[in-house]
Scaffold this motif. Structure first.
Motif, PDB file in Angstrom:
ATOM      1  N   ARG A  53       0.858  -1.183   0.000  1.00  0.00           N
ATOM      2  CA  ARG A  53       0.000   0.000   0.000  1.00  0.00           C
ATOM      3  C   ARG A  53       0.897   1.237   0.000  1.00  0.00           C
ATOM      4  O   ARG A  53       1.919   1.267   0.682  1.00  0.00           O
ATOM      5  CB  ARG A  53      -0.906   0.014   1.235  1.00  0.00           C
ATOM      6  CG  ARG A  53      -1.931   1.143   1.236  1.00  0.00           C
ATOM      7  CD  ARG A  53      -2.659   1.226   2.552  1.00  0.00           C
ATOM      8  NE  ARG A  53      -3.804   2.115   2.485  1.00  0.00           N
ATOM      9  CZ  ARG A  53      -4.531   2.499   3.535  1.00  0.00           C
ATOM     10  NH1 ARG A  53      -4.218   2.072   4.747  1.00  0.00           N
ATOM     11  NH2 ARG A  53      -5.560   3.303   3.382  1.00  0.00           N
ATOM     12  N   ASP A  98      -0.298   7.340  -1.882  1.00  0.00           N
ATOM     13  CA  ASP A  98      -1.339   7.894  -2.743  1.00  0.00           C
ATOM     14  C   ASP A  98      -2.580   7.008  -2.796  1.00  0.00           C
ATOM     15  O   ASP A  98      -3.501   7.256  -3.569  1.00  0.00           O
ATOM     16  CB  ASP A  98      -0.796   8.141  -4.162  1.00  0.00           C
ATOM     17  CG  ASP A  98      -0.232   6.867  -4.808  1.00  0.00           C
ATOM     18  OD1 ASP A  98      -0.308   5.787  -4.176  1.00  0.00           O
ATOM     19  OD2 ASP A  98       0.287   6.957  -5.940  1.00  0.00           O
ATOM     20  N   GLY A  99      -2.606   5.960  -1.965  1.00  0.00           N
ATOM     21  CA  GLY A  99      -3.749   5.054  -1.918  1.00  0.00           C
ATOM     22  C   GLY A  99      -3.636   3.861  -2.840  1.00  0.00           C
ATOM     23  O   GLY A  99      -4.458   2.941  -2.768  1.00  0.00           O
ATOM     24  N   ARG A 100      -2.636   3.832  -3.707  1.00  0.00           N
ATOM     25  CA  ARG A 100      -2.489   2.747  -4.669  1.00  0.00           C
ATOM     26  C   ARG A 100      -2.162   1.437  -3.965  1.00  0.00           C
ATOM     27  O   ARG A 100      -1.365   1.390  -3.023  1.00  0.00           O
ATOM     28  CB  ARG A 100      -1.379   3.088  -5.660  1.00  0.00           C
ATOM     29  CG  ARG A 100      -1.338   2.189  -6.901  1.00  0.00           C
ATOM     30  CD  ARG A 100      -2.513   2.445  -7.792  1.00  0.00           C
ATOM     31  NE  ARG A 100      -2.282   1.910  -9.151  1.00  0.00           N
ATOM     32  CZ  ARG A 100      -3.250   1.743 -10.030  1.00  0.00           C
ATOM     33  NH1 ARG A 100      -4.490   2.077  -9.712  1.00  0.00           N
ATOM     34  NH2 ARG A 100      -2.984   1.276 -11.235  1.00  0.00           N
ATOM     35  N   ARG A 128      -3.187  -4.196  -9.843  1.00  0.00           N
ATOM     36  CA  ARG A 128      -3.123  -2.866  -9.235  1.00  0.00           C
ATOM     37  C   ARG A 128      -4.549  -2.406  -8.989  1.00  0.00           C
ATOM     38  O   ARG A 128      -5.454  -2.708  -9.766  1.00  0.00           O
ATOM     39  CB  ARG A 128      -2.405  -1.867 -10.148  1.00  0.00           C
ATOM     40  CG  ARG A 128      -0.968  -2.223 -10.496  1.00  0.00           C
ATOM     41  CD  ARG A 128      -0.405  -1.208 -11.480  1.00  0.00           C
ATOM     42  NE  ARG A 128       0.970  -1.492 -11.882  1.00  0.00           N
ATOM     43  CZ  ARG A 128       1.308  -2.327 -12.861  1.00  0.00           C
ATOM     44  NH1 ARG A 128       0.348  -2.958 -13.540  1.00  0.00           N
ATOM     45  NH2 ARG A 128       2.579  -2.523 -13.170  1.00  0.00           N
ATOM     46  N   ALA A 129      -4.746  -1.656  -7.925  1.00  0.00           N
ATOM     47  CA  ALA A 129      -6.079  -1.138  -7.608  1.00  0.00           C
ATOM     48  C   ALA A 129      -5.927   0.148  -6.813  1.00  0.00           C
ATOM     49  O   ALA A 129      -4.877   0.407  -6.217  1.00  0.00           O
ATOM     50  CB  ALA A 129      -6.894  -2.167  -6.816  1.00  0.00           C
ATOM     51  N   ASP A 130      -6.973   0.942  -6.811  1.00  0.00           N
ATOM     52  CA  ASP A 130      -6.992   2.163  -6.015  1.00  0.00           C
ATOM     53  C   ASP A 130      -7.684   1.895  -4.688  1.00  0.00           C
ATOM     54  O   ASP A 130      -8.707   1.202  -4.629  1.00  0.00           O
ATOM     55  CB  ASP A 130      -7.723   3.291  -6.749  1.00  0.00           C
ATOM     56  CG  ASP A 130      -6.928   3.783  -7.953  1.00  0.00           C
ATOM     57  OD1 ASP A 130      -5.690   3.817  -7.848  1.00  0.00           O
ATOM     58  OD2 ASP A 130      -7.548   4.113  -8.975  1.00  0.00           O
ATOM     59  N   GLY A 131      -7.139   2.444  -3.627  1.00  0.00           N
ATOM     60  CA  GLY A 131      -7.745   2.339  -2.309  1.00  0.00           C
ATOM     61  C   GLY A 131      -7.811   3.708  -1.671  1.00  0.00           C
ATOM     62  O   GLY A 131      -7.326   4.695  -2.234  1.00  0.00           O
ATOM     63  N   VAL A 150      -6.795   6.821   0.607  1.00  0.00           N
ATOM     64  CA  VAL A 150      -5.504   7.354   1.023  1.00  0.00           C
ATOM     65  C   VAL A 150      -5.291   7.024   2.495  1.00  0.00           C
ATOM     66  O   VAL A 150      -6.201   7.181   3.313  1.00  0.00           O
ATOM     67  CB  VAL A 150      -5.440   8.871   0.790  1.00  0.00           C
ATOM     68  CG1 VAL A 150      -4.156   9.455   1.349  1.00  0.00           C
ATOM     69  CG2 VAL A 150      -5.563   9.176  -0.698  1.00  0.00           C
ATOM     70  N   ARG A 194     -12.431   0.041   2.243  1.00  0.00           N
ATOM     71  CA  ARG A 194     -12.772  -0.783   1.088  1.00  0.00           C
ATOM     72  C   ARG A 194     -12.366  -2.230   1.341  1.00  0.00           C
ATOM     73  O   ARG A 194     -11.414  -2.505   2.075  1.00  0.00           O
ATOM     74  CB  ARG A 194     -12.073  -0.280  -0.184  1.00  0.00           C
ATOM     75  CG  ARG A 194     -12.414   1.157  -0.557  1.00  0.00           C
ATOM     76  CD  ARG A 194     -11.803   1.548  -1.888  1.00  0.00           C
ATOM     77  NE  ARG A 194     -11.911   2.984  -2.105  1.00  0.00           N
ATOM     78  CZ  ARG A 194     -11.525   3.614  -3.212  1.00  0.00           C
ATOM     79  NH1 ARG A 194     -11.004   2.904  -4.205  1.00  0.00           N
ATOM     80  NH2 ARG A 194     -11.647   4.924  -3.327  1.00  0.00           N
ATOM     81  N   GLU A 208     -12.700  -5.063  -6.347  1.00  0.00           N
ATOM     82  CA  GLU A 208     -13.288  -4.391  -5.194  1.00  0.00           C
ATOM     83  C   GLU A 208     -14.648  -5.022  -4.874  1.00  0.00           C
ATOM     84  O   GLU A 208     -15.506  -5.164  -5.739  1.00  0.00           O
ATOM     85  CB  GLU A 208     -13.460  -2.895  -5.473  1.00  0.00           C
ATOM     86  CG  GLU A 208     -14.000  -2.134  -4.274  1.00  0.00           C
ATOM     87  CD  GLU A 208     -14.096  -0.641  -4.526  1.00  0.00           C
ATOM     88  OE1 GLU A 208     -15.218  -0.110  -4.446  1.00  0.00           O
ATOM     89  OE2 GLU A 208     -13.048  -0.006  -4.800  1.00  0.00           O
ATOM     90  N   ARG A 232     -17.208  -0.684  -0.650  1.00  0.00           N
ATOM     91  CA  ARG A 232     -16.582   0.512  -0.084  1.00  0.00           C
ATOM     92  C   ARG A 232     -17.623   1.229   0.768  1.00  0.00           C
ATOM     93  O   ARG A 232     -18.810   1.247   0.438  1.00  0.00           O
ATOM     94  CB  ARG A 232     -16.028   1.438  -1.164  1.00  0.00           C
ATOM     95  CG  ARG A 232     -17.058   2.106  -2.042  1.00  0.00           C
ATOM     96  CD  ARG A 232     -16.415   3.169  -2.926  1.00  0.00           C
ATOM     97  NE  ARG A 232     -15.483   2.626  -3.909  1.00  0.00           N
ATOM     98  CZ  ARG A 232     -14.760   3.400  -4.719  1.00  0.00           C
ATOM     99  NH1 ARG A 232     -14.866   4.723  -4.644  1.00  0.00           N
ATOM    100  NH2 ARG A 232     -13.952   2.848  -5.605  1.00  0.00           N
TER     101      ARG A 232
END
Length: 417
Positions: free
Chosen positions: A116, A119-121, A135-138, A140, A183, A192, A195
């Motif tokens: 982790r 930037d939340g990535r 890869r995913a966004d999470g 921050v 999330r 995902e 969330r």
């Protein structure tokens, strides 16, 4: 004979523009967001089965992965070395680096290592090759409340807001929490699952349970412990402990690793000298008075305490004594893991007992080389039969810099038990 004045100005302007362009290209290459993945070139090592004893010492805290690799955290890099029982840190087996984001947490499930970033990535790596799986966004990460020490122990052993939850159907969920959002992400492919928005600054997640729930503390009003389904994100139970109130501290117990897959917890209010122990299951937690004392640990269904040189294992549910082991002298419970409880004596002997019956599995001086035993334990990790401990300089100075705080440059000691 020189250039005419007008042409000279034109040439000067063009040269200046070219210089600016060159600088811009250099700055972009240096500062632009980037990632560098260096995959493994050698064979994936076999699982190690070293004899009980001290293996070696390391400058950084290792996360033991799949009984084969040691994974480390740097400022902007996650990397692995081998073999897992190597006496010193070796050249990276694989490495993954991002810029300008900073690494904030690492967890592992099987052969998947998830990192982790600030930037939340979220980036999942294959432990056997170092290749990116997904890869995913999470959300921050929440602002750090503690100073990051050089060993990276907080990043790999107890990453804040990054937990694993095993579901009854065999899936593993990565729970990622920030200041205002949480999330759930499927570890196998990065999909995902849910969330939810969280009340800012007054709610935080502190771990997961073995029954597949997320443990959260809501201090917006009367302190409440919430249990959220890790598969759906829905809150299933809200519980107010009797010692609740402002300043309630909830500490998970009996966790598989870090604060993931925990089977108990301890709650303590600001005025409590110790706290109260609880067992986790379906619904509200059940009181477990044998877990009340400070220093009591939960290993499976056994509560383990040490008093007057005697370690005692009791049923966490009934309180009935199951076993005892004496001859320790002044000692403390250092850590627990599946089937094992690790004790540290006053002279820094590491004693490992079977948590079910109290049978001695190993006992040896917890030292390496000429370092001696005159140190205090810091952060600890116990998994896959290994124990890793930060060694701190006495007297411990939490406010001191790393040179004053740690015993040596290679301050982490690793042992097989």
């Amino acid at each position: 004979m020189g250039f005419p004045r007008g042409r000279r100005r034109f040439v000067t302007a063009v040269a200046a523009l070219l210089a600016v362009a060159v600088v811009a290209v250099v700055v972009h290459r240096v500062l632009a967001p980037a990632e560098v993945s260096t995959v493994a070139r050698g064979d994936y090592p076999a699982a190690a089965r070293p004899a009980p004893g001290v293996i070696g010492r390391l400058p950084f805290a290792p996360l033991i992965v799949d009984e084969r690799l040691r994974v480390y955290a740097a400022h902007r890099q996650v990397y692995a070395d081998r073999p897992v029982d190597g006496r010193h840190r070796t050249s990276p087996y694989w490495s993954y680096r991002r810029w300008p984001a900073e690494l904030t947490g690492v967890v592992a499930s099987g052969r998947t290592v998830v990192s982790r970033w600030s930037d939340g990535r979220l980036v999942a790596l294959d432990a056997s090759t170092g290749r990116v799986r997904w890869r995913a966004d999470g959300p921050v990460p929440a602002a750090a409340e503690t100073v990051a020490r050089r060993t990276g122990a907080a990043t790999v052993w107890e990453p804040r807001g990054l937990y694993l939850a095993d579901l009854p159907d065999g899936r593993v969920v990565l729970v990622v929490s920030g200041d205002t959002q949480a999330r759930g992400v499927e570890v196998s492919g990065g999909r995902e699952l849910w969330r939810v928005d969280l009340p800012s600054r007054c709610r935080s997640d502190v771990g997961t349970t073995r029954s597949g729930q997320v443990i959260g503390v809501n201090s917006c009003g009367p302190a409440t412990v919430e249990f959220r389904d890790a598969a759906t994100g829905a809150v299933s139970t809200r519980w107010q402990p009797p010692d609740g109130g402002r300043g309630l501290v909830v500490t998970p117990l009996g966790c598989r690793t870090g604060r993931s897959d925990c089977s108990g917890l301890r709650t303590a209010g600001p005025a409590d000298a110790g706290g109260r122990g609880w067992l986790l299951g379906v619904g509200e937690p059940a009181a477990a008075p044998v877990l009340d004392p400070v220093g009591a640990m939960l290993a499976g269904e056994q509560a383990v305490t040490v008093a007057d040189g005697v370690a005692v294992g009791r049923s966490a549910r009934s309180g009935a004594e199951l076993w005892r082991y004496d001859g320790l002298g002044p000692a403390r419970v250092l850590a627990v893991q599946s089937g094992r409880v690790h004790l540290l004596t006053e002279t820094n002997e590491l004693v490992t007992l079977d948590s079910v019956n109290g049978v001695l599995l190993s006992r040896f001086p917890f030292t390496v080389g000429a370092d001696g035993t005159g140190w205090a334990p810091g952060a600890v990790s116990a998994e896959d039969g290994f124990v890793a401990v930060e060694r701190l300089r006495k007297p411990v100075d939490p406010e001191g810099d790393d040179q004053r705080y740690y015993l040596t440059a290679e301050t982490v000691i690793l042992a097989a038990t």
